[in-house]
Design a protein around this motif. Structure first.
Motif, PDB file in Angstrom:
ATOM      1  N   HIS B 361     -22.403  21.016  -6.532  1.00  0.00           N
ATOM      2  CA  HIS B 361     -23.469  20.028  -6.513  1.00  0.00           C
ATOM      3  C   HIS B 361     -23.885  19.639  -5.103  1.00  0.00           C
ATOM      4  CE1 HIS B 361     -25.399  16.070  -6.970  1.00  0.00           C
ATOM      5  NE2 HIS B 361     -25.932  16.661  -8.020  1.00  0.00           N
ATOM      6  N   ASP B 362     -22.920  19.202  -4.325  1.00  0.00           N
ATOM      7  CA  ASP B 362     -23.247  18.587  -3.039  1.00  0.00           C
ATOM      8  C   ASP B 362     -23.684  19.585  -1.977  1.00  0.00           C
ATOM      9  OD1 ASP B 362     -22.470  16.481  -4.464  1.00  0.00           O
ATOM     10  OD2 ASP B 362     -20.784  15.872  -3.191  1.00  0.00           O
ATOM     11  N   LEU B 363     -23.172  20.824  -2.045  1.00  0.00           N
ATOM     12  CA  LEU B 363     -23.568  21.785  -1.017  1.00  0.00           C
ATOM     13  C   LEU B 363     -24.898  22.460  -1.356  1.00  0.00           C
ATOM     14  CD1 LEU B 363     -20.342  23.607   0.187  1.00  0.00           C
ATOM     15  CD2 LEU B 363     -21.452  21.562   1.075  1.00  0.00           C
ATOM     16  N   ARG B 364     -25.157  22.565  -2.645  1.00  0.00           N
ATOM     17  CA  ARG B 364     -26.392  23.254  -3.007  1.00  0.00           C
ATOM     18  C   ARG B 364     -27.627  22.358  -2.839  1.00  0.00           C
ATOM     19  NH1 ARG B 364     -27.588  25.092  -7.482  1.00  0.00           N
ATOM     20  NH2 ARG B 364     -28.124  27.267  -7.313  1.00  0.00           N
ATOM     21  N   SER B 365     -27.454  21.056  -3.051  1.00  0.00           N
ATOM     22  CA  SER B 365     -28.608  20.154  -2.944  1.00  0.00           C
ATOM     23  C   SER B 365     -29.308  20.215  -1.590  1.00  0.00           C
ATOM     24  CB  SER B 365     -28.189  18.717  -3.239  1.00  0.00           C
ATOM     25  OG  SER B 365     -27.853  18.603  -4.583  1.00  0.00           O
ATOM     26  N   PRO B 366     -28.539  20.068  -0.502  1.00  0.00           N
ATOM     27  CA  PRO B 366     -29.231  20.133   0.802  1.00  0.00           C
ATOM     28  C   PRO B 366     -29.908  21.477   1.030  1.00  0.00           C
ATOM     29  CG  PRO B 366     -26.887  19.590   1.083  1.00  0.00           C
ATOM     30  CD  PRO B 366     -27.115  19.764  -0.368  1.00  0.00           C
ATOM     31  N   LEU B 367     -29.303  22.542   0.480  1.00  0.00           N
ATOM     32  CA  LEU B 367     -29.913  23.864   0.653  1.00  0.00           C
ATOM     33  C   LEU B 367     -31.290  23.907  -0.003  1.00  0.00           C
ATOM     34  CD1 LEU B 367     -26.977  26.354  -0.002  1.00  0.00           C
ATOM     35  CD2 LEU B 367     -28.130  25.849   2.169  1.00  0.00           C
ATOM     36  N   ARG B 368     -31.330  23.262  -1.164  1.00  0.00           N
ATOM     37  CA  ARG B 368     -32.598  23.251  -1.873  1.00  0.00           C
ATOM     38  C   ARG B 368     -33.654  22.504  -1.057  1.00  0.00           C
ATOM     39  NH1 ARG B 368     -30.360  21.946  -6.326  1.00  0.00           N
ATOM     40  NH2 ARG B 368     -31.001  19.783  -6.132  1.00  0.00           N
ATOM     41  N   SER B 369     -33.232  21.401  -0.417  1.00  0.00           N
ATOM     42  CA  SER B 369     -34.164  20.652   0.433  1.00  0.00           C
ATOM     43  C   SER B 369     -34.647  21.511   1.595  1.00  0.00           C
ATOM     44  CB  SER B 369     -33.497  19.392   0.981  1.00  0.00           C
ATOM     45  OG  SER B 369     -33.171  18.533  -0.080  1.00  0.00           O
ATOM     46  N   ILE B 370     -33.674  22.198   2.240  1.00  0.00           N
ATOM     47  CA  ILE B 370     -34.044  23.035   3.394  1.00  0.00           C
ATOM     48  C   ILE B 370     -35.070  24.078   2.973  1.00  0.00           C
ATOM     49  CG2 ILE B 370     -33.184  24.748   5.058  1.00  0.00           C
ATOM     50  CD1 ILE B 370     -30.461  23.207   4.924  1.00  0.00           C
ATOM     51  N   GLY B 372     -36.887  24.163   0.158  1.00  0.00           N
ATOM     52  CA  GLY B 372     -38.108  23.584  -0.423  1.00  0.00           C
ATOM     53  C   GLY B 372     -39.061  23.071   0.646  1.00  0.00           C
ATOM     54  N   PHE B 373     -38.529  22.331   1.617  1.00  0.00           N
ATOM     55  CA  PHE B 373     -39.430  21.771   2.635  1.00  0.00           C
ATOM     56  C   PHE B 373     -39.903  22.820   3.623  1.00  0.00           C
ATOM     57  CE2 PHE B 373     -37.231  17.946   1.024  1.00  0.00           C
ATOM     58  CZ  PHE B 373     -38.363  17.348   0.464  1.00  0.00           C
ATOM     59  N   SER B 374     -39.080  23.860   3.854  1.00  0.00           N
ATOM     60  CA  SER B 374     -39.563  24.967   4.686  1.00  0.00           C
ATOM     61  C   SER B 374     -40.776  25.589   4.013  1.00  0.00           C
ATOM     62  CB  SER B 374     -38.485  26.036   4.845  1.00  0.00           C
ATOM     63  OG  SER B 374     -37.335  25.475   5.414  1.00  0.00           O
ATOM     64  N   GLN B 375     -40.665  25.725   2.705  1.00  0.00           N
ATOM     65  CA  GLN B 375     -41.758  26.294   1.929  1.00  0.00           C
ATOM     66  C   GLN B 375     -43.003  25.400   2.006  1.00  0.00           C
ATOM     67  OE1 GLN B 375     -42.299  29.009   0.712  1.00  0.00           O
ATOM     68  NE2 GLN B 375     -43.823  28.847  -0.922  1.00  0.00           N
ATOM     69  N   GLU B 376     -42.733  24.069   1.954  1.00  0.00           N
ATOM     70  CA  GLU B 376     -43.850  23.132   2.033  1.00  0.00           C
ATOM     71  C   GLU B 376     -44.587  23.301   3.356  1.00  0.00           C
ATOM     72  OE1 GLU B 376     -43.007  19.094   0.734  1.00  0.00           O
ATOM     73  OE2 GLU B 376     -44.437  18.340   2.214  1.00  0.00           O
ATOM     74  N   ILE B 377     -43.803  23.409   4.456  1.00  0.00           N
ATOM     75  CA  ILE B 377     -44.435  23.608   5.766  1.00  0.00           C
ATOM     76  C   ILE B 377     -45.254  24.888   5.757  1.00  0.00           C
ATOM     77  CG2 ILE B 377     -44.011  24.005   8.234  1.00  0.00           C
ATOM     78  CD1 ILE B 377     -41.447  22.308   7.893  1.00  0.00           C
ATOM     79  N   LEU B 378     -44.635  25.962   5.226  1.00  0.00           N
ATOM     80  CA  LEU B 378     -45.338  27.242   5.200  1.00  0.00           C
ATOM     81  C   LEU B 378     -46.651  27.143   4.422  1.00  0.00           C
ATOM     82  CD1 LEU B 378     -42.435  29.814   4.670  1.00  0.00           C
ATOM     83  CD2 LEU B 378     -43.999  29.705   6.632  1.00  0.00           C
ATOM     84  N   GLU B 379     -46.595  26.423   3.305  1.00  0.00           N
ATOM     85  CA  GLU B 379     -47.786  26.345   2.461  1.00  0.00           C
ATOM     86  C   GLU B 379     -48.847  25.416   3.030  1.00  0.00           C
ATOM     87  OE1 GLU B 379     -46.570  25.375  -1.495  1.00  0.00           O
ATOM     88  OE2 GLU B 379     -45.715  27.368  -1.863  1.00  0.00           O
ATOM     89  N   ASP B 380     -48.373  24.218   3.467  1.00  0.00           N
ATOM     90  CA  ASP B 380     -49.346  23.206   3.876  1.00  0.00           C
ATOM     91  C   ASP B 380     -49.783  23.323   5.330  1.00  0.00           C
ATOM     92  OD1 ASP B 380     -48.824  22.465   1.338  1.00  0.00           O
ATOM     93  OD2 ASP B 380     -48.011  20.470   1.800  1.00  0.00           O
ATOM     94  N   ILE B 396     -35.212  30.703   7.882  1.00  0.00           N
ATOM     95  CA  ILE B 396     -34.491  29.522   7.375  1.00  0.00           C
ATOM     96  C   ILE B 396     -34.376  29.609   5.856  1.00  0.00           C
ATOM     97  CG2 ILE B 396     -34.666  27.028   6.992  1.00  0.00           C
ATOM     98  CD1 ILE B 396     -35.907  26.841   9.831  1.00  0.00           C
ATOM     99  N   ARG B 397     -35.495  29.962   5.225  1.00  0.00           N
ATOM    100  CA  ARG B 397     -35.483  30.049   3.763  1.00  0.00           C
ATOM    101  C   ARG B 397     -34.529  31.150   3.282  1.00  0.00           C
ATOM    102  NH1 ARG B 397     -40.395  30.564   0.309  1.00  0.00           N
ATOM    103  NH2 ARG B 397     -38.871  29.822  -1.195  1.00  0.00           N
ATOM    104  N   ARG B 402     -29.493  32.655   0.817  1.00  0.00           N
ATOM    105  CA  ARG B 402     -28.291  33.481   0.859  1.00  0.00           C
ATOM    106  C   ARG B 402     -27.041  32.610   0.736  1.00  0.00           C
ATOM    107  NH1 ARG B 402     -25.831  37.866   1.722  1.00  0.00           N
ATOM    108  NH2 ARG B 402     -24.083  37.862   3.174  1.00  0.00           N
ATOM    109  N   MET B 403     -27.084  31.472   1.405  1.00  0.00           N
ATOM    110  CA  MET B 403     -25.943  30.574   1.322  1.00  0.00           C
ATOM    111  C   MET B 403     -25.758  30.070  -0.116  1.00  0.00           C
ATOM    112  SD  MET B 403     -24.901  27.451   3.743  1.00  0.00           S
ATOM    113  CE  MET B 403     -23.553  26.365   3.308  1.00  0.00           C
TER     114      MET B 403
END
Lengths: 143, 569
Positions: B361-370, B372-380, B396-397, B402-403
Motif C-alpha cells: 500500500h504505502d510504497l505503491r501510492s507515491p509511485l502512482r503520484s509520481i 500520474g503527475f508526470s503524465q499530467e505535466i506531459l499532457e498539460d 521518471i514514468r 518499473r518499481m
C-alpha cells in the motif's frame, strides 16, 4: 444520468486529484463528492454532520471507496452501508492499492460490487476509471 | 549351610546348627566342668551370648573360677556382658520353666549384637521328687539362634530311664569309666542323615542358584536401632553380582566392606534392619550407590536380628528404562522447542504479512503520484517543454512503473512462501502445453519449436507448479528471442535415481561462473535493454521447488542456451 453524483471516498489528495483527472479525461462530467475519510462518507450518505439536512433520498450513482483510511476505514464504511436500508443496495466499487487476498475477500463478503486495484501506471489507471465509469454510470441499471 | 553352624567346643561333637539341644549325664563337679568349660569357651569366642545356669554341686563361684582359668581374657567377656552365670533357682524364678527366660536372653543377644545364645542348664524333675525330668525351654531353643546343653544327674536314672532321655535327644554325652562317649539315638541318626542330605541339596542350590544370596546379622546402636550389619555367609552368585568376595567380607561390617553405604539414598541398613527386627519380609528394587548397580532384592528374617537376602542384578533393565525416560524427556523438550519455533515462525509470518501490506500500500501510492503527475505535466504542459524535458518525464514514468513491478514481484514472492501447499496429482505436460499456447498467443509473430514430453505427472501444488513452469518456459521463450531457430524443450531425465525435470533452450544462455547468482532475487545476468524482466522469476522458481522439497539448478554457456533442472519430492 448527469445529475447523478459519484461519491469518491479517498484520503490521499494525490489520488483524489488523479482520480478526478482520470474521470475528466474520460469525459465523465458527473458531480463528484469527495469525502476524505470514512466518517465524512457516512455523514454524506446518512445526512449527518456537515451534511445534516441533506436529502438522503438522492443517492450517489456509484461509490468509489478506498480501504486504507485513518479513523473509519473503507471496510467499516461498507459494513455500515450494507447494514442500513437506505444504502444497502448502492453500488460500491472498492478502489485500492492493496492486493492482499484478505482485503479482497472481506470486501466481497461485505457486499462490494467490484474490487479494483489502482495501477501505478496512470495510463492504465485512467483506462480502469474509464471502464468503471462506462459500466456503472451508463450500462448499469440502478436498483 | 555354613552360616548356621556353630562350634560346639566339645571334641566329640561336630559343629552344631542353631536350634540344637543335646544332653550330658554327670555325676561329679568335674564331669560338668570337663564339658561345659570348653563349650562356653567356644561360645564366648564365637560372639555368642552365654548363659550358664549352675546347679548343685557347682556354685556360680566355681564356674567363674574355672572359666577364668580357661580363658585369660575372661574379664573382658564378663565386662561386655557376654556371659551370665546364674543359679538354677533364680533361673526358674525368672521363667526358666516356661521358656520365657530363654526368649528374653535371645532378645538381649540380638540387641547387644551377638550372633545368638549359648545355654547350659539342668534338666529338672517335673514335680518335686518326680523321676521324670524335663529340659525346660527346649522348644524355644528350636525357634531361635540358640544352642543348649541340658545336664542330667546320672545317678537319678536307671538304664531304662537313661535310654528314654537319650532317645529324646539328638545325642547324649555319657562318661563310661574315664572316657566320654556320645550316644546317638538311631531315630536321631536317621533324622540327622536326612537333614544332612537335605542340607547338601540346599548347599548345592545355594551355591548354584543364579540369584545372589547372603546372610547377615544386624548391628544395633546404643538406642537399639539398626546402624550396620555383618556378612555371615554369601554364595557365588552374590560375589558375582556385587563384585564383593566372600573371603574379604565375611565377618565384616557392611560399612567396612562398602564405605559410605550408610549415606546411600536407598537406605539399605534401615530397610534390612526393619526386616531383621520386625520379621516382616520385604521386596524392593534399589540402586546401590557404592556398587553403581540396580538390584531387585527380597529380604526375610529367619531369626530376630538376622536377615537373609536374595538379589538379582536389574541394572540393564533399569538403565534401559532410564534411557527410554531420558529419550522421552528429550523428545518432549524437542517438541516444546519445535512448538516455540513454530509460534515464533508464525509470529514472524504475521509480521511479514503486515510488512507486505505496508509495502503493497504505502510504497505503491507515491509511485502512482509520481507517474500520474508526470503524465499530467506531459499532457498539460508538454508544449512548454523541450525534448530533454519530455524525455526526463518519460524516464521518471518508466522508472516508477518499473518499481511498481518490482514491488509486485517481491510481494508475489513473499506470498509464495506464506501460502499453504495443496498437494495433488498434476499433469505437467498438459500445463506446459497451456503455457506454450499462451506464449505463442502473446507473440504470434515468433516461430519457435516447442517440444514437450508427454504424460509427465507428479505430486504437487497445481497453482505453484503452474507459476514455476510459466517462469521457466517464459524465460526460455524470452531468451531465445534473438536466435534464428529458436527451440524450447520440456522433459525429464533420470538423475541420481530420481526424476529431474528440465526446460532447455538454445537462446542467450549464461556464463556458468554466474550460475550461483541466478536464483537470487533481483539478480539479472542480462541487460534490461536486451531482455526485460524484474529479476524475480528464478527466485520464484527456486522458492516453489524448495517448498516442494526439491532441488533446482542450471547449466548453460554464454550464447549456447541454458537448461534448468528441478526435482520434486
Amino acid at each position: 444520468m448527469k445529475n447523478k453524483v459519484i461519491l469518491l471516498v479517498e484520503d490521499n489528495p494525490d489520488d483524489v486529484k488523479l482520480t478526478l483527472r482520470a474521470l475528466k479525461k474520460n469525459n465523465i462530467v458527473n458531480e463528484v463528492i469527495v469525502a476524505n475519510d470514512g466518517t465524512k462518507a457516512l455523514d454524506y450518505l446518512f445526512g449527518d454532520g456537515e451534511y445534516a439536512g441533506r436529502d438522503t433520498s438522492k443517492t450517489p450513482q456509484v461509490i468509489l471507496l478506498d480501504l486504507n483510511m485513518p479513523r473509519v476505514g473503507g471496510i467499516e464504511v461498507l459494513q455500515r452501508m450494507r447494514a442500513d436500508e437506505r444504502t444497502k443496495l448502492l453500488p460500491v466499487v472498492v478502489l485500492t492499492t492493496s492486493i492482499e487476498d484478505a482485503d479482497r475477500v472481506e470486501s466481497y463478503r461485505l457486499g462490494a460490487n467490484s474490487y479494483v486495484r489502482k495501477p501505478v501506471d496512470f495510463d492504465q489507471f485512467a483506462k480502469a476509471v474509464q471502464q468503471l465509469g462506462l459500466y456503472w454510470l451508463l450500462l448499469n441499471e440502478a436498483p | 549351610m555354613q552360616f548356621d553352624k556353630r562350634k560346639s567346643g566339645i571334641s566329640l561333637i561336630d559343629d552344631l546348627p542353631w536350634g540344637s539341644h543335646f544332653c550330658q549325664f554327670y555325676q561329679t563337679r568335674k564331669d560338668l566342668l570337663d564339658k561345659l568349660v570348653p563349650y562356653f569357651k567356644a561360645g564366648l569366642e564365637s560372639n555368642e551370648l552365654c548363659v550358664w545356669v549352675t546347679t548343685e554341686p557347682l556354685s556360680t563361684e566355681d564356674v567363674r573360677k574355672a572359666l577364668e582359668k580357661a580363658l585369660p581374657n575372661f574379664e573382658n567377656y564378663a565386662e561386655n556382658g557376654q556371659i551370665e552365670i546364674i543359679p538354677d533357682r533364680m533361673w526358674l524364678a525368672r521363667g526358666g520353666k516356661s521358656g520365657k527366660a530363654v526368649v528374653s536372653r535371645v532378645d538381649k543377644a540380638v540387641s547387644a549384637g551377638f550372633d545368638g545364645l549359648r545355654l547350659a542348664c539342668n534338666a529338672f524333675p517335673e514335680k518335686e521328687g518326680s523321676k521324670v525330668f524335663s529340659c525346660y525351654g527346649a522348644e524355644a531353643v528350636g525357634r531361635y539362634n540358640v544352642i543348649a546343653l541340658f545336664a542330667y544327674p546320672r545317678d537319678k536314672f536307671d538304664a531304662v530311664g537313661l535310654m528314654e532321655v537319650v532317645k529324646n535327644h539328638r545325642f547324649a554325652l555319657v562318661r563310661n569309666a574315664d572316657r566320654w562317649e556320645v550316644i546317638e539315638s538311631s531315630e536321631a541318626r536317621t533324622v540327622k542323615d536326612a537333614l544332612k542330605r537335605s542340607e547338601e541339596k540346599l548347599q548345592s542350590l545355594f551355591s548354584n542358584m543364579s540369584e545372589g544370596f547372603a546372610y547377615h546379622r544386624v548391628v544395633l546402636d546404643a538406642r537399639g536401632k539398626p546402624c550396620d550389619y555383618l556378612f555371615l555367609e554369601v554364595n557365588d552368585a552374590f560375589e558375582r553380582l556385587t563384585g564383593l568376595k566372600g573371603k574379604d567380607i565375611i565377618g565384616k561390617r557392611v560399612t567396612e566392606a562398602l564405605p559410605g553405604i550408610e549415606k546411600d539414598q536407598a537406605d539399605w541398613i534401615g530397610k534390612y534392619g526393619k526386616v531383621a527386627m520386625t520379621g516382616r519380609p520385604a521386596h524392593f528394587e534399589s540402586y546401590s550407590e557404592s556398587l553403581n548397580r540396580w538390584y531387585s532384592v527380597s529380604a526375610f528374617s529367619p531369626h530376630k536380628g538376622f536377615f537373609a537376602v536374595t538379589l538379582s542384578d536389574i541394572t540393564e533393565r533399569k538403565r534401559g528404562e532410564e534411557a527410554r525416560k531420558k529419550a522421552e524427556e528429550y523428545i518432549t523438550t524437542l517438541n516444546e522447542k519445535l512448538k516455540r519455533n513454530v509460534e515464533e515462525l508464525s509470529s514472524a509470518n504475521k509480521e511479514l504479512e503486515a510488512f507486505s501490506y505496508t509495502v503493497s500500500h504505502d510504497l505503491r501510492s507515491p509511485l502512482r503520484s509520481i507517474d500520474g503527475f508526470s503524465q499530467e505535466i506531459l499532457e498539460d504542459y508538454g508544449d512548454k517543454l523541450d525534448n530533454d524535458g519530455v524525455d526526463a518525464l518519460r524516464r521518471i514514468r518508466a522508472a516508477s512503473q518499473r518499481m511498481g513491478l518490482l514491488i509486485d514481484g517481491l510481494l508475489n514472492l513473499s506470498r509464495l512462501s506464506r501460502s499453504e501447499i495443496v498437494r495433488g496429482t498434476v499433469d505437467l505436460s498438459l500445463m506446459a502445453h497451456d503455457i506454450a499456447a499462451d506464449l505463442r498467443k502473446a507473440q504470434p509473430g515468433r516461430a519457435v519449436e516447442i517440444v514437450i514430453a508427454e504424460g509427465l505427472t507428479d505430486e504437487g501444488d497445481e497453482r505453484l507448479l503452474y507459476v514455476l513452469l510459466q517462469n521457466l518456459l517464459g524465460n526460455a521463450w524470452k531468451f531465445t528471442g534473438k536466435v534464428a531457430n529458436a527451440r524450447l524443450e520440456f522433459g525429464v531425465n533420470q538423475i541420481d535415481g530420481g526424476k529431474a525435470y528440465f526446460v532447455r533452450d538454445n537462446g542467450a544462455g549464461f556464463d556458468m561462473a554466474f550460475a550461483g547468482k541466478l536464483f537470487r532475487p533481483f539478480q539479472r545476468l542480462h541487460d534490461t535493454v536486451d531482455f526485460s524482466g524484474t529479476g524475480i522469476g528464478l527466485a520464484t522458481v527456486q522458492r516453489i521447488v524448495h517448498r516442494h522439497g526439491g532441488r533446482v539448478w542450471a547449466e548453460g554457456e554464454g550464447g549456447r542456451g541454458a537448461t534448468f533442472y528441478f526435482t520434486l519430492k
